[in-house]
Design an enzyme around this catalytic site. Sequence first.
Site, PDB file in Angstrom:
ATOM      1  N   SER A   1     -14.091  39.852 -26.608  1.00  0.00           N
ATOM      2  CA  SER A   1     -13.760  38.681 -26.050  1.00  0.00           C
ATOM      3  C   SER A   1     -13.870  37.072 -26.874  1.00  0.00           C
ATOM      4  O   SER A   1     -13.281  35.963 -26.418  1.00  0.00           O
ATOM      5  CB  SER A   1     -14.970  38.015 -24.853  1.00  0.00           C
ATOM      6  OG  SER A   1     -14.871  38.688 -23.602  1.00  0.00           O
TER       7      SER A   1
ATOM      8  N   SER B   1     -12.888  37.212 -22.132  1.00  0.00           N
ATOM      9  CA  SER B   1     -12.267  36.906 -21.372  1.00  0.00           C
ATOM     10  C   SER B   1     -12.890  35.454 -22.187  1.00  0.00           C
ATOM     11  O   SER B   1     -13.100  33.705 -21.112  1.00  0.00           O
ATOM     12  CB  SER B   1     -14.360  36.945 -20.992  1.00  0.00           C
ATOM     13  OG  SER B   1     -14.321  37.096 -22.555  1.00  0.00           O
TER      14      SER B   1
ATOM     15  N   LYS C   1     -17.424  27.147 -24.224  1.00  0.00           N
ATOM     16  CA  LYS C   1     -17.688  28.266 -23.703  1.00  0.00           C
ATOM     17  C   LYS C   1     -19.055  28.239 -21.946  1.00  0.00           C
ATOM     18  O   LYS C   1     -19.854  28.325 -22.880  1.00  0.00           O
ATOM     19  CB  LYS C   1     -17.672  29.498 -23.655  1.00  0.00           C
ATOM     20  CG  LYS C   1     -17.116  30.651 -23.092  1.00  0.00           C
ATOM     21  CD  LYS C   1     -17.264  31.995 -23.570  1.00  0.00           C
ATOM     22  CE  LYS C   1     -16.996  33.789 -22.609  1.00  0.00           C
ATOM     23  NZ  LYS C   1     -16.723  34.620 -23.605  1.00  0.00           N
TER      24      LYS C   1
HETATM   25  N1  GLN Z   1     -12.913  42.810 -22.028  1.00  0.00           N
HETATM   26  C1  GLN Z   1     -13.909  43.635 -22.188  1.00  0.00           C
HETATM   27  C2  GLN Z   1     -14.634  43.969 -20.891  1.00  0.00           C
HETATM   28  O1  GLN Z   1     -14.245  42.851 -20.177  1.00  0.00           O
HETATM   29  C3  GLN Z   1     -14.897  42.869 -23.455  1.00  0.00           C
HETATM   30  C4  GLN Z   1     -15.434  41.178 -22.770  1.00  0.00           C
HETATM   31  C5  GLN Z   1     -16.447  40.178 -23.754  1.00  0.00           C
HETATM   32  O2  GLN Z   1     -16.305  40.550 -24.907  1.00  0.00           O
HETATM   33  N2  GLN Z   1     -16.848  39.513 -22.959  1.00  0.00           N
HETATM   34  O3  GLN Z   1     -16.022  44.077 -20.705  1.00  0.00           O
END
Ligand code: GLN
Length: 485
Positions: free
Chosen positions: A176, A152, A77
Amino acid sequence: MNDYSIKELVNKIQNKEVSCVEVMEFYIKQIEDKEKKIDAFLLLQTREALEKAKKLDEKIARGEKVGKLAGIPIAVKDNMCTKGVKTTCASKMLEDFIPPYDATVIKKIEEEDAIIIGKTNLDEFAMGSSTENSAFKITRNPIDISRVPGGSSGGSAAAVSGHMVPVALGSDTGGSIRQPASFCGIVGMKPTYGLVSRFGLVAFGSSLDQIGPFSMTVEDNAYLLNILVGEDDMDSTTIKGLEQKDYIENIDSGIKGMKIGIPVEFIEEEGLDPQIKEAILNDIEVLRELGAEVEEFSLPSTKDGLAPYYIISSAEASSNLARFDSIRYGYRTKNYNNVEELVENSRSESFGKEVKRRIMLGTYALSSGYYDAYYNKAQKFRAKLKSDFKEAFKKYDIIIGPVSPILPCKIGERCEDPTAMYLADIYTININLATVPALSMPGGKSKEGLPIGIQLIGDIFTEEKIYKVAYALEKKLNLKFEREV
Ligand code: GLN
């Protein structure tokens, strides 16, 4: 090639039954065939990867010892620092940022001779649940390319699901890793907070962030986590003196007599898609057939985690992102007359909508006068949630539930409505607040053939139990998804 587990593949490479170059060429061909449709990667390093594969083959030919990931292609990532290789966080702010150092996890996988094949797409600074917040491209779900891969870490999940790499790394602040794994029909683990070093991971919510593996199978996931874990002098939140477990060793020892709990709040959640509910209830039966005792119990605090999560994560994000002032590195505006304008305009021009939203929310929650009402209250909730989980784990080895209340949505369907997006994080965010580990794996299939994820949650540092249950369930369910790409 992609029928072998990575353990088998590494064995074959070490025994010279197959060469690193052959493995690499296979995956490069996969990428050439599929990446145009999926768009999982922000940067590909196929030439360098092939070069490294050749060198590794020479090393093996000379009889030298190679690592536990020898010749395994891996995708990372793009919020993990890679020395000399662009790390953008899918943001215009870091579009040209080349880190002068490697994240600890990068060092660890490279010491074991894994070969990084590319950096993957994400929601800008990991904020989002669909990968649509990337400043650069939209990634598609290999199972149905009209749908999002989740987020994400959507790029990493799509790369694994599309067979473009056998394994990948993601990061999880509020779901994410787990949610994209669920959307793409693969396995993703968010380890206990402090198990894996965050050094070199561009921080979003520092008290919540964890790096973890994506894979096609539970065993591959455990194999990779074995390599990622460990105390790190560069990250004071890694746990000191923790006995290193082998997550593979007893993975197939079965789950007879294990106690599994399912919170009624998870099942009764208003927004839960009936198809997902049905899949989870079916999995409960399967777990019983496998010899586990499964019962419902109540964990009421999990209903209220969403607001505290968005307050804490945004507060930490606003503080973490303050470092991007465009003075030493990062995007710089052309439009300024003094330092103040330089900072302000650089940030306004380069951060995306969602990132700005979080910075404003976080700054507001931390401002004097509101601090007690929001941030402090959220922290109190977090302490309560943690102790509720602790209590529950006195009774249960594992807690299960859905990963997401919704099936993978169509591209463009939800992104315009941030609150609807946030609400869909209800099952994943509590886990990060409580700092416990959780794995997402395929638990069922919708009528349209879309994957449905199930989440297995364990007490802190009991990843081996999670893997054991996941392994047994995976074998029994034997789910296969048809892929559009
Ligand atoms: N969807 C969650 C957020 O937007 C989690 C994102 C993540 O785990 N990086 O904060």
